[in-house]
Scaffold this active site. Structure first.
Site, mmCIF file in Angstrom:
data_model
loop_
_atom_site.group_PDB
_atom_site.id
_atom_site.type_symbol
_atom_site.label_atom_id
_atom_site.label_comp_id
_atom_site.label_asym_id
_atom_site.label_seq_id
_atom_site.Cartn_x
_atom_site.Cartn_y
_atom_site.Cartn_z
ATOM 1 N N ASP A 119 -19.808 -7.254 7.472
ATOM 2 C CA ASP A 119 -19.043 -6.652 8.455
ATOM 3 C C ASP A 119 -17.601 -7.356 8.739
ATOM 4 O O ASP A 119 -17.170 -6.291 9.395
ATOM 5 C CB ASP A 119 -19.848 -5.793 9.363
ATOM 6 C CG ASP A 119 -21.010 -5.135 9.406
ATOM 7 O OD1 ASP A 119 -20.904 -4.859 8.106
ATOM 8 O OD2 ASP A 119 -21.940 -4.791 10.229
ATOM 9 N N GLY A 120 -17.838 -8.467 9.097
ATOM 10 C CA GLY A 120 -17.003 -9.459 9.580
ATOM 11 C C GLY A 120 -15.295 -9.545 9.117
ATOM 12 O O GLY A 120 -14.165 -9.703 9.446
ATOM 13 N N ASP A 169 -20.273 -9.729 34.052
ATOM 14 C CA ASP A 169 -19.882 -10.431 33.076
ATOM 15 C C ASP A 169 -18.620 -9.939 32.089
ATOM 16 O O ASP A 169 -18.157 -10.400 31.765
ATOM 17 C CB ASP A 169 -21.385 -11.198 31.759
ATOM 18 C CG ASP A 169 -21.881 -11.594 32.727
ATOM 19 O OD1 ASP A 169 -21.520 -12.641 33.825
ATOM 20 O OD2 ASP A 169 -23.293 -11.716 32.037
#
Length: 254
Positions: free
Chosen positions: A43-44, A143
């Site tokens: 996917d990257g 965060d």
């Protein structure tokens, strides 16, 4: 007429081996002569290919030679031309991120999956959220936070407990990452045409970075995000296993 194929691969050994095998069997043409790009990796790597200029004019058919492969088809060397001819199209539109850092510099980047704001230190981030110029949340202690496309809603957004969005829903997900105050806020679904502005409060004490897929800007003070409907990309998926079906099936996975 048989389509002309251009093969691209990640640097993983299994991906480069597959590229060499398929190029030998089906022929490999330069990108400027191709009808279809075949991407081999995970996917990257598919995200990397979608960021290339060719993604705006050529359909991309991915085959998994990586790990997860949610955006990829299963790998098989046989009947590739027939699979591509029968493939279902998925049209996606990216996000445009405009980020201003503490030095006053402006950066622009495109995101297929999501734009994320992330705290840089042990201190929580404090963000102000505006939608179409109106303050919707004066202060979010967290965060971080992200804006995700429907195509990216099953990635980092889902891991942060954001909603899975059908491709044709024409909405974006605004999802907090480990929200501390207000603790119970789980995010929002926004119209796809919304302009999202995230302002960093106390940026010197609580520095924040902004990430559009794989492009990062450090020490941001303001980030604006909007869907770019002028940019369209086409991904090809095996019949019966289109991206819309995958996104729908993900909602029932356990």
């Amino acid at each position: 007429m048989r389509p002309k194929l251009a093969f691209l691969s990640s640097d993983r050994p299994e991906a480069t081996q597959a590229r060499d095998q398929l190029a030998c069997e089906y022929g490999d043409v330069p990108l400027d002569e191709a009808d279809v790009v075949v991407a081999l990796g995970g996917d990257g790597f598919m995200l990397e290919v979608l960021h290339l200029p060719i993604a705006r004019r050529l359909p991309i058919y991915g085959m998994n030679r990586g790990s997860v492969g949610f955006l990829m088809n299963d790998f098989a060397a046989e009947d590739l031309v027939a699979r591509i001819a029968a493939a279902e199209e998925a049209e996606i539109h990216p996000l445009t991120m405009t980020a201003v850092d503490s030095a006053g510099r402006t950066f622009t980047a495109m995101a297929i999956n999501e734009v994320s704001l992330l705290r840089q230190t042990r201190q929580t981030a404090k963000l102000r959220i505006l939608i179409d110029g109106k303050v919707r949340m004066p202060e979010l202690s967290c965060d971080g936070a992200m804006i995700a496309t429907p195509a990216g809603s099953t990635a980092y957004n889902l891991s942060a407990h954001g909603p899975i969005i059908p491709l044709e829903a024409r909405v974006l997900a605004l999802t907090p990452i480990s929200a501390f105050r207000p603790r119970r806020w789980r995010g929002a679904l926004l119209p796809h045409a919304a302009l999202v502005c995230l302002q960093v409060l106390e940026p010197d004490k609580r520095p924040v970075s902004a990430v559009a897929d794989n492009f990062e800007v450090r020490d941001v003070v303001e980030v604006k995000v909007a869907e770019d409907r002028e940019v369209s990309m086409t991904m090809l998926f095996d019949a019966g296993r289109g991206l819309q079906e995958r996104v729908l099936a993900e909602q029932f996975s356990v």
